[in-house]
Design a protein around this motif. Structure first.
Motif, PDB file in Angstrom:
ATOM      1  N   ASP A  39     -18.100   0.767 -10.284  1.00 38.56           N
ATOM      2  CA  ASP A  39     -18.993   1.323  -9.261  1.00 38.56           C
ATOM      3  C   ASP A  39     -19.348   0.265  -8.226  1.00 38.56           C
ATOM      4  O   ASP A  39     -19.314   0.525  -7.015  1.00 38.56           O
ATOM      5  CB  ASP A  39     -20.267   1.860  -9.915  1.00 38.56           C
ATOM      6  N   PHE A  43     -18.032   0.716  -4.397  1.00 41.54           N
ATOM      7  CA  PHE A  43     -19.066   0.949  -3.388  1.00 41.54           C
ATOM      8  C   PHE A  43     -19.198  -0.225  -2.422  1.00 41.54           C
ATOM      9  O   PHE A  43     -19.681  -0.055  -1.297  1.00 41.54           O
ATOM     10  CB  PHE A  43     -20.407   1.260  -4.054  1.00 41.54           C
ATOM     11  N   GLU A  47     -19.108   0.688   1.403  1.00 36.22           N
ATOM     12  CA  GLU A  47     -20.153   0.259   2.332  1.00 36.22           C
ATOM     13  C   GLU A  47     -19.553  -0.308   3.616  1.00 36.22           C
ATOM     14  O   GLU A  47     -19.991   0.025   4.727  1.00 36.22           O
ATOM     15  CB  GLU A  47     -21.039  -0.784   1.666  1.00 36.22           C
ATOM     16  N   TRP A  57     -26.062   1.776   6.954  1.00 40.58           N
ATOM     17  CA  TRP A  57     -25.841   2.413   5.650  1.00 40.58           C
ATOM     18  C   TRP A  57     -25.667   1.351   4.568  1.00 40.58           C
ATOM     19  O   TRP A  57     -24.885   0.407   4.716  1.00 40.58           O
ATOM     20  CB  TRP A  57     -24.598   3.306   5.699  1.00 40.58           C
ATOM     21  N   ALA A  59     -24.932   0.601   0.395  1.00 44.81           N
ATOM     22  CA  ALA A  59     -24.337   1.187  -0.807  1.00 44.81           C
ATOM     23  C   ALA A  59     -25.356   1.248  -1.934  1.00 44.81           C
ATOM     24  O   ALA A  59     -26.202   0.362  -2.084  1.00 44.81           O
ATOM     25  CB  ALA A  59     -23.126   0.368  -1.241  1.00 44.81           C
ATOM     26  N   ASN A  60     -25.256   2.293  -2.718  1.00 42.21           N
ATOM     27  CA  ASN A  60     -26.083   2.477  -3.908  1.00 42.21           C
ATOM     28  C   ASN A  60     -25.149   2.489  -5.110  1.00 42.21           C
ATOM     29  O   ASN A  60     -24.320   3.388  -5.248  1.00 42.21           O
ATOM     30  CB  ASN A  60     -26.863   3.790  -3.802  1.00 42.21           C
ATOM     31  N   GLY A  63     -24.637   5.603  -6.930  1.00 46.58           N
ATOM     32  CA  GLY A  63     -24.382   6.737  -6.051  1.00 46.58           C
ATOM     33  C   GLY A  63     -23.515   7.823  -6.648  1.00 46.58           C
ATOM     34  O   GLY A  63     -23.502   8.951  -6.145  1.00 46.58           O
ATOM     35  N   ASN A  64     -22.779   7.518  -7.698  1.00 44.60           N
ATOM     36  CA  ASN A  64     -21.955   8.527  -8.377  1.00 44.60           C
ATOM     37  C   ASN A  64     -22.406   8.763  -9.813  1.00 44.60           C
ATOM     38  O   ASN A  64     -21.658   9.335 -10.614  1.00 44.60           O
ATOM     39  CB  ASN A  64     -20.484   8.103  -8.387  1.00 44.60           C
ATOM     40  N   SER A 287     -20.862  12.772   2.640  1.00 41.89           N
ATOM     41  CA  SER A 287     -21.409  11.433   2.453  1.00 41.89           C
ATOM     42  C   SER A 287     -20.360  10.454   1.936  1.00 41.89           C
ATOM     43  O   SER A 287     -19.359  10.853   1.325  1.00 41.89           O
ATOM     44  CB  SER A 287     -22.578  11.488   1.463  1.00 41.89           C
ATOM     45  N   GLU A 289     -20.721   8.602  -0.581  1.00 45.05           N
ATOM     46  CA  GLU A 289     -20.708   8.750  -2.040  1.00 45.05           C
ATOM     47  C   GLU A 289     -19.751   9.856  -2.474  1.00 45.05           C
ATOM     48  O   GLU A 289     -19.067   9.736  -3.495  1.00 45.05           O
ATOM     49  CB  GLU A 289     -22.120   9.057  -2.554  1.00 45.05           C
ATOM     50  N   GLY A 361     -25.847  11.290  -7.317  1.00 44.49           N
ATOM     51  CA  GLY A 361     -26.596  10.244  -7.996  1.00 44.49           C
ATOM     52  C   GLY A 361     -27.978  10.175  -7.384  1.00 44.49           C
ATOM     53  O   GLY A 361     -28.314  10.958  -6.482  1.00 44.49           O
ATOM     54  N   ALA A 364     -28.291  10.258  -3.508  1.00 46.90           N
ATOM     55  CA  ALA A 364     -26.906  10.333  -3.022  1.00 46.90           C
ATOM     56  C   ALA A 364     -26.483  11.795  -2.903  1.00 46.90           C
ATOM     57  O   ALA A 364     -25.877  12.351  -3.820  1.00 46.90           O
ATOM     58  CB  ALA A 364     -25.971   9.583  -3.963  1.00 46.90           C
TER      59      ALA A 364
END
Length: 371
Positions: A39, A43, A47, A57, A59-60, A63-64, A287, A289, A361, A364
């Motif tokens: 992940d 991500f 990003e 923006w 990244a998280n 996010g998934n 998105s 994500e 997520g 997300a």
């Protein structure tokens, strides 16, 4: 190999156990109950691609999270069904004495009880494992902490520990195996240990030859830039398709699954595709994500049928311990039902997720808006 041993001990076909484990680990590569290293890796690439449209923006890494948890619970019954109903009934029976490796001949029947020596061996092996783990813990917290670099930055302090893990696992398995063998009677002296190590290395000869040829093919393929051309041209076709979101994502999954047959690395493929797909889908209202989740579905499904995957020849070696006639084509054909059904299940999850607009997520959503 452990899955094969477990299946054999339960009276089932060991190759079915090996292929089921391979499908779970590699076919369901992105399915997990917790976000992990993959992940963070994907991500990070997402990003950079998303910032071309929205520089703010971020990244998280989770996010998934909801999506990969759902994948786990969907893929599990799929792998069970394929193993139990499709693969195992069609595997050729194991013929005693036909295995190339002596490790295939030590499995007892499910109704056989352990001998006193084996019970004692398991106890000693457990004690050996605890001893090695205790040693590594001491090296982390004891005087001088040789496995912790206290002078380094916080994120780099554990690097010596990470670098020691390969040696640590080697010592762990060596100590546990030797302790068990000496108690159970399968190891009488150091010569038996050397002999067993030699037999294990002989099993890898097929892998080394196949990996040698595959490495040359991969090098020539990279030199030709065909993978890059295929990725960019395919992404351009998808961009101009003007299809509904769910159908477009399904095509992206199939596209990623196709590229995976030629480019094995998940991060390398995403580094090629993300700069095109992520901004494209953001402009279409999806998105970053969501684009990452769709890519992950396609990337995992065909891992198990491409010989370019580094572990594919190794799985073949494990299977040949039980059936020496089990070849590259046999393994690919055996894994194909897993790949097809995992791909279908992944596409179905993705389409349902988009249609229902479920969050992928924490924070997300499926949709994306510039506002």
């Amino acid at each position: 190999p452990l899955a094969g041993v477990i299946f054999a001990a339960a009276g089932r076909h060991p190759i079915a156990g090996i292929t089921a484990a391979f499908a779970g680990v590699s076919g369901g590569f992105s399915a997990n109950i917790l976000p992990g290293q993959l992940d963070a890796l994907l991500f990070g690439i997402t990003e950079a691609a998303a910032e071309t449209i929205l520089p703010t923006w971020d990244a998280n890494i989770a996010g998934n999270a909801y999506f990969i948890i759902a994948m786990t619970f969907v893929f599990l019954p799929v792998i069970w069904y394929v193993t139990d109903k499709i693969i195992e009934p069609h595997l050729a029976p194991i013929i005693p004495g036909e295995a190339e490796s002596s490790t295939a001949g030590i499995i007892k029947g499910p109704d056989t009880s352990l001998t006193q020596g084996e019970i004692q061996g398991l106890k000693r092996a457990g004690m050996a494992c605890l001893g090695i783990v205790a040693l590594w813990v001491f090296l982390c917290v004891g005087p001088g902490t040789p496995l912790i670099n206290e002078d380094a930055n916080p994120e780099a302090r554990l690097n010596p520990l990470y670098q020691s893990l390969v040696a640590g696992f080697f010592i762990l398995f060596l100590a546990a195996g030797w302790a068990y063998g000496s108690a159970s009677g399968s190891i009488n002296n150091h010569r038996d240990v050397v002999r067993m190590m030699s037999e294990s290395m002989s099993d890898l000869s097929y892998y080394l030859v196949l990996a040698f040829a595959a490495a040359h093919f991969v090098a020539m393929f990279n030199w030709s830039n065909l993978g890059l051309i295929f990725a960019i041209k395919g992404a351009a076709v998808l961009e101009g398709s003007s299809l509904p979101d769910s159908i477009l994502l399904a095509l992206i999954i199939l596209f990623g699954a196709s590229i995976n047959l030629f480019i094995g690395s998940a991060s390398a493929k995403w580094a090629l595709l993300a700069p095109v797909l992520v901004p494209m889908l953001m402009l279409l209202g999806l998105s970053p994500e969501m684009s990452t989740a769709a890519y992950r579905v396609g990337d995992g499904a065909t891992n198990i049928i491409t010989p370019l995957m580094p572990y594919f020849p190794l799985i073949l070696v494990f299977c040949q311990r039980w059936q020496k006639e089990f070849g590259l084509g046999s393994l690919a054909a055996t894994m194909l039902p897993y790949s097809i059904l995992l791909l279908i299940a992944g596409i179905a999850i993705t389409m349902v997720w988009v249609i229902l607009g479920l969050p992928l997520g924490p924070g997300a959503p499926v949709e994306f808006s510039m506002q």
